[in-house]
Design a protein around this motif. Structure first.
Motif, PDB file in Angstrom:
ATOM      1  N   TRP A  15       0.832  -1.204   0.000  1.00 25.47           N
ATOM      2  CA  TRP A  15       0.000   0.000   0.000  1.00 25.47           C
ATOM      3  C   TRP A  15       0.861   1.246   0.000  1.00 25.47           C
ATOM      4  N   PHE A  16       1.968   1.185   0.713  1.00 20.62           N
ATOM      5  CA  PHE A  16       2.908   2.301   0.739  1.00 20.62           C
ATOM      6  C   PHE A  16       3.368   2.621  -0.683  1.00 20.62           C
ATOM      7  N   LEU A  17       3.747   1.551  -1.406  1.00 16.85           N
ATOM      8  CA  LEU A  17       4.222   1.710  -2.780  1.00 16.85           C
ATOM      9  C   LEU A  17       3.131   2.282  -3.685  1.00 16.85           C
ATOM     10  N   VAL A  18       1.903   1.780  -3.476  1.00 20.24           N
ATOM     11  CA  VAL A  18       0.773   2.215  -4.297  1.00 20.24           C
ATOM     12  C   VAL A  18       0.538   3.726  -4.133  1.00 20.24           C
ATOM     13  N   PHE A  19       0.760   4.237  -2.924  1.00 17.17           N
ATOM     14  CA  PHE A  19       0.597   5.675  -2.690  1.00 17.17           C
ATOM     15  C   PHE A  19       1.832   6.452  -3.121  1.00 17.17           C
ATOM     16  N   LEU A  20       3.003   5.860  -2.889  1.00 15.06           N
ATOM     17  CA  LEU A  20       4.251   6.561  -3.161  1.00 15.06           C
ATOM     18  C   LEU A  20       4.389   6.924  -4.638  1.00 15.06           C
ATOM     19  N   GLY A  21       4.068   5.981  -5.531  1.00 13.99           N
ATOM     20  CA  GLY A  21       4.249   6.204  -6.966  1.00 13.99           C
ATOM     21  C   GLY A  21       3.559   7.472  -7.462  1.00 13.99           C
ATOM     22  N   PRO A  22       2.230   7.520  -7.403  1.00 14.87           N
ATOM     23  CA  PRO A  22       1.536   8.692  -7.928  1.00 14.87           C
ATOM     24  C   PRO A  22       1.866   9.972  -7.166  1.00 14.87           C
ATOM     25  N   LEU A  23       1.988   9.879  -5.836  1.00 14.18           N
ATOM     26  CA  LEU A  23       2.285  11.094  -5.070  1.00 14.18           C
ATOM     27  C   LEU A  23       3.680  11.606  -5.425  1.00 14.18           C
ATOM     28  N   GLY A  24       4.601  10.690  -5.705  1.00 16.70           N
ATOM     29  CA  GLY A  24       5.947  11.090  -6.123  1.00 16.70           C
ATOM     30  C   GLY A  24       5.899  11.855  -7.437  1.00 16.70           C
ATOM     31  N   LEU A  25       5.131  11.326  -8.400  1.00 14.85           N
ATOM     32  CA  LEU A  25       5.026  11.991  -9.700  1.00 14.85           C
ATOM     33  C   LEU A  25       4.424  13.380  -9.553  1.00 14.85           C
ATOM     34  N   VAL A  26       3.365  13.477  -8.729  1.00 14.44           N
ATOM     35  CA  VAL A  26       2.707  14.765  -8.526  1.00 14.44           C
ATOM     36  C   VAL A  26       3.661  15.751  -7.844  1.00 14.44           C
ATOM     37  N   ALA A  27       4.403  15.257  -6.851  1.00 18.20           N
ATOM     38  CA  ALA A  27       5.344  16.121  -6.137  1.00 18.20           C
ATOM     39  C   ALA A  27       6.409  16.655  -7.091  1.00 18.20           C
ATOM     40  N   MET A  28       6.859  15.786  -8.022  1.00 21.15           N
ATOM     41  CA  MET A  28       7.874  16.182  -8.980  1.00 21.15           C
ATOM     42  C   MET A  28       7.374  17.347  -9.841  1.00 21.15           C
ATOM     43  N   GLN A  29       6.131  17.224 -10.302  1.00 23.13           N
ATOM     44  CA  GLN A  29       5.575  18.304 -11.129  1.00 23.13           C
ATOM     45  C   GLN A  29       5.279  19.539 -10.296  1.00 23.13           C
ATOM     46  N   GLY A  30       4.952  19.319  -9.014  1.00 24.06           N
ATOM     47  CA  GLY A  30       4.761  20.449  -8.117  1.00 24.06           C
ATOM     48  C   GLY A  30       6.045  21.268  -8.042  1.00 24.06           C
ATOM     49  N   LEU A  31       7.161  20.549  -7.957  1.00 22.41           N
ATOM     50  CA  LEU A  31       8.465  21.200  -7.909  1.00 22.41           C
ATOM     51  C   LEU A  31       8.761  21.909  -9.230  1.00 22.41           C
ATOM     52  N   ASN A  32       8.491  21.198 -10.319  1.00 21.82           N
ATOM     53  CA  ASN A  32       8.729  21.738 -11.657  1.00 21.82           C
ATOM     54  C   ASN A  32       7.961  23.036 -11.868  1.00 21.82           C
ATOM     55  N   PHE A  33       6.645  22.971 -11.618  1.00 20.84           N
ATOM     56  CA  PHE A  33       5.813  24.156 -11.829  1.00 20.84           C
ATOM     57  C   PHE A  33       6.070  25.219 -10.773  1.00 20.84           C
ATOM     58  N   GLY A  34       6.395  24.787  -9.571  1.00 18.31           N
ATOM     59  CA  GLY A  34       6.656  25.744  -8.505  1.00 18.31           C
ATOM     60  C   GLY A  34       7.900  26.570  -8.801  1.00 18.31           C
ATOM     61  N   LEU A  35       8.947  25.915  -9.275  1.00 20.20           N
ATOM     62  CA  LEU A  35      10.204  26.609  -9.519  1.00 20.20           C
ATOM     63  C   LEU A  35      10.155  27.470 -10.782  1.00 20.20           C
ATOM     64  N   ARG A  36       9.442  26.976 -11.811  1.00 18.17           N
ATOM     65  CA  ARG A  36       9.414  27.695 -13.088  1.00 18.17           C
ATOM     66  C   ARG A  36       7.994  28.209 -13.375  1.00 18.17           C
ATOM     67  N   TYR A  37       7.315  28.677 -12.315  1.00 13.94           N
ATOM     68  CA  TYR A  37       5.898  29.001 -12.439  1.00 13.94           C
ATOM     69  C   TYR A  37       5.617  30.004 -13.570  1.00 13.94           C
ATOM     70  N   ASP A  38       6.343  31.118 -13.548  1.00 16.13           N
ATOM     71  CA  ASP A  38       6.065  32.168 -14.531  1.00 16.13           C
ATOM     72  C   ASP A  38       6.344  31.691 -15.945  1.00 16.13           C
ATOM     73  N   TYR A  39       7.498  31.036 -16.112  1.00 17.72           N
ATOM     74  CA  TYR A  39       7.893  30.558 -17.440  1.00 17.72           C
ATOM     75  C   TYR A  39       6.876  29.561 -17.996  1.00 17.72           C
ATOM     76  N   LEU A  40       6.509  28.586 -17.159  1.00 21.52           N
ATOM     77  CA  LEU A  40       5.629  27.523 -17.645  1.00 21.52           C
ATOM     78  C   LEU A  40       4.201  28.016 -17.866  1.00 21.52           C
ATOM     79  N   THR A  41       3.692  28.855 -16.954  1.00 25.63           N
ATOM     80  CA  THR A  41       2.316  29.335 -17.141  1.00 25.63           C
ATOM     81  C   THR A  41       2.220  30.217 -18.388  1.00 25.63           C
ATOM     82  N   LYS A  42       3.323  30.897 -18.719  1.00 24.45           N
ATOM     83  CA  LYS A  42       3.318  31.690 -19.953  1.00 24.45           C
ATOM     84  C   LYS A  42       3.315  30.769 -21.176  1.00 24.45           C
TER      85      LYS A  42
END
Lengths: 314, 239
Positions: free
Chosen positions: B20-47
């Motif tokens: 169950w840990f793995l089942v949650f870790l996978g998708p939450l990891g992917l979402v966290a990665m994009q959170g970081l991506n969009f968070g760091l490059r918010y202005d660039y990416l939203t444009k």
């Protein structure tokens, strides 16, 4: 002579397991060779043999875990290959070291099996009670002692109310009190529940204390199969007589109804009671023979077992 | 049905085994990665994605779905198989009155259920992340959100079935897991692979008009791998 009598008796009774010319070969080497087992309903059958003799291989074949190279297996009168699931429904088994899910409790371990067997939930406390594990059922099994794990294994085997219980070395690695517990448990089952039990061991003393019938296997071959009583009789020993003229004396003994043989100039008779010994000696002396020595040669069952598994000829 | 009985037993066994840990870790990891991506490059990416913010997020997320499916599938199969390998429970399980096909199918279904759960969790996570980034609620492309994980799912079946077969066959999990890792990492370079190579199909279902082709191809090939897997499992000697 006795063997055929036993065989006839077995045919009249219900045969539960019958294997015919069973072989299992691994890369050309035979692990089980031409095995003909015959196990009757309601008996405890002791399957005896040194480690590596083919006991576990045979048991795995009986449970459909491995496929025989050739030969047939009939259980409850049905062909194992054709009616495997129907047959397995009536068998409980424990093969070698206990199987368990260590992270689950005893109850959950049984629940896993119960869901597959689809029996009533009330069976779980029942079998826990039979193996005296009540009170320990909520603990994870990885913390259990080997004896408790083994008892849980027997509980799991009993869960489906089997007609046949197959236990492979159930007392292996247990301490003396654990062995005692398992042994009395096994002895109770045929009496109380009418279960037929096949139990294997490499220890003669184990089998001797539990079984009604014994099959001895050596290097993949069944070299002895008879009741434990007959085994004990065969191992009982013999009388040896040193006399002045053995050949004539043997003839005389024969006339008097003593069935004997000649070996190394000694007369050999099967064991007999004191009165018969006295009568024989009197007969010999009265007919002019000198009786130098009368010896009783006792052989323990252990010696007999070693002789059987060592020499090959029973 | 024997499969359901086996499945309900397996369901109990996976408790406390890290699945169950793995089942949650996978998708939450992917979402966290994009959170970081969009968070760091918010202005660039939203444009860059100003025309379709949700679409931009999903397309970034989708790049990593196939590798996550392969990796997750490999580990889930191995963990499920290991429950039986660890205390040599095969001899007890397979001496029960249940067909080996049912045992195999129950484990496959369990694995597919867990991975499907991960996919749905990824959809939920994507919505949560988009809202957190301030994307408009009324513009959520629900159909695409729902498909983000599941679209690649069928195309990943051949590898998942193969991994289950190998994990169930080998007592030592080193080989199956090593193979699964290799396949997962190779799949990252899917754009360089020819499209007839099944490993690239989970990538090709996203953003091409041929997603039905690659999905049904995955399903078909998955069934083709399943067949020898079941036959082998049903016949093998249990030592």
């Amino acid at each position: 002579m006795l063997n055929t009598e036993v065989k006839n008796m077995k045919d009249m009774k219900n045969t539960v397991i019958e294997t015919k010319d069973l072989w299992k070969k691994y890369r050309g080497r035979a692990a089980v060779e031409n095995l003909n087992l015959n196990i009757s309903k309601g008996e405890i059958y002791g399957f005896l043999g040194p480690n590596g003799a083919g006991k576990t291989t045979t048991i795995r074949m009986l449970l459909g875990l491995i496929t025989p190279t050739s030969g047939s297996i009939e259980i409850f009168g049905q062909d194992l290959r054709k009616n495997k699931l129907q047959i397995l429904r009536k068998i409980g088994s424990l093969v070698e070291s206990p199987s368990y899910y260590g992270h689950l409790s005893a109850v959950d371990n049984l629940e896993v099996i119960r869901r597959i067997l689809d029996v009533s939930k009330s069976r779980i406390p029942e079998v826990l009670d039979i193996v005296s594990l009540t009170g320990e059922e909520k603990r994870p099994v990885k913390g259990f002692s080997l004896g408790m794990k083994q008892r849980l294994g027997i509980a799991a085997a009993l869960l489906g109310s089997p007609e046949l219980l197959i236990l492979d070395e159930p007392t292996n690695g247990l301490d003396p009190s654990g062995i005692q517990e398992i042994r009395s448990l096994i002895k109770r089952l045929p009496l109380e529940q009418g279960i037929t039990v096949l139990v294997s061991s490499h220890l003669l003393s184990e089998i001797e204390q539990m079984a009604d019938t014994v099959g001895i296997i050596r290097q993949g071959q069944l070299i002895y199969q008879d009741t434990i009583t007959n085994l004990q009789q065969q191992a009982a020993g013999e009388m040896r007589l040193h006399v002045s003229d053995p050949i004539v004396a043997l003839n005389l003994a024969g006339h008097c109804g003593y069935d004997g043989a000649l070996r190394e100039d000694k007369l050999i008779f099967s064991r007999m009671n004191d009165a018969r010994v006295a009568l024989l000696v009197k007969e010999l002396v009265e007919n002019g023979h000198s009786v130098y020595r009368v010896e009783e040669h006792r052989q323990s069952l252990e010696d007999f077992f070693l002789q059987v598994i060592g020499g090959g000829e029973a | 049905m024997m499969v359901w009985r086996a499945l309900s037993a397996d369901w109990l066994k996976i408790r406390g085994r890290g699945l169950w840990f793995l089942v949650f870790l996978g998708p939450l990891g992917l979402v966290a990665m994009q959170g970081l991506n969009f968070g760091l490059r918010y202005d660039y990416l939203t444009k860059q994605y100003s025309a379709d913010l949700w679409g931009g997020l999903l397309s970034n997320l989708s790049d990593f779905v196939p590798v996550a499916l392969y990796l997750g599938g490999t580990l889930v199969c191995s963990l499920i198989a290991n429950i039986e390998h660890q205390t040599s429970s095969w001899k007890q399980l397979l001496a029960l009155p249940i067909s080996r096909t049912s045992v195999f199918m129950a484990k496959l279904l369990l694995c597919l259920l867990l991975v499907a759960f991960s996919c749905l969790l990824l959809s939920a996570g994507a919505v949560g992340l988009g809202l957190a980034l301030g994307f408009k609620r009324e513009l959520i492309p629900y159909a695409d959100v729902f498909r983000i994980g599941l679209l690649s799912y069928l195309a990943a079946l051949p590898v998942i079935v193969l991994q289950l077969w190998l994990s169930l066959s080998f007592r030592n999990q080193t080989f199956p897991v090593a193979l699964g890792l290799t396949l997962s990492l190779t799949s990252l370079f899917a754009m360089f692979l020819a499209e007839w190579i099944p490993l690239s199909w989970p990538y090709l279902v996203w953003g091409t008009p041929h997603h039905v082709l690659y999905s049904s191809g995955g399903l078909l090939l998955g069934l083709l791998v399943l067949l020898p897997g079941i036959v082998h499992f049903a016949r093998k000697d249990v030592e």
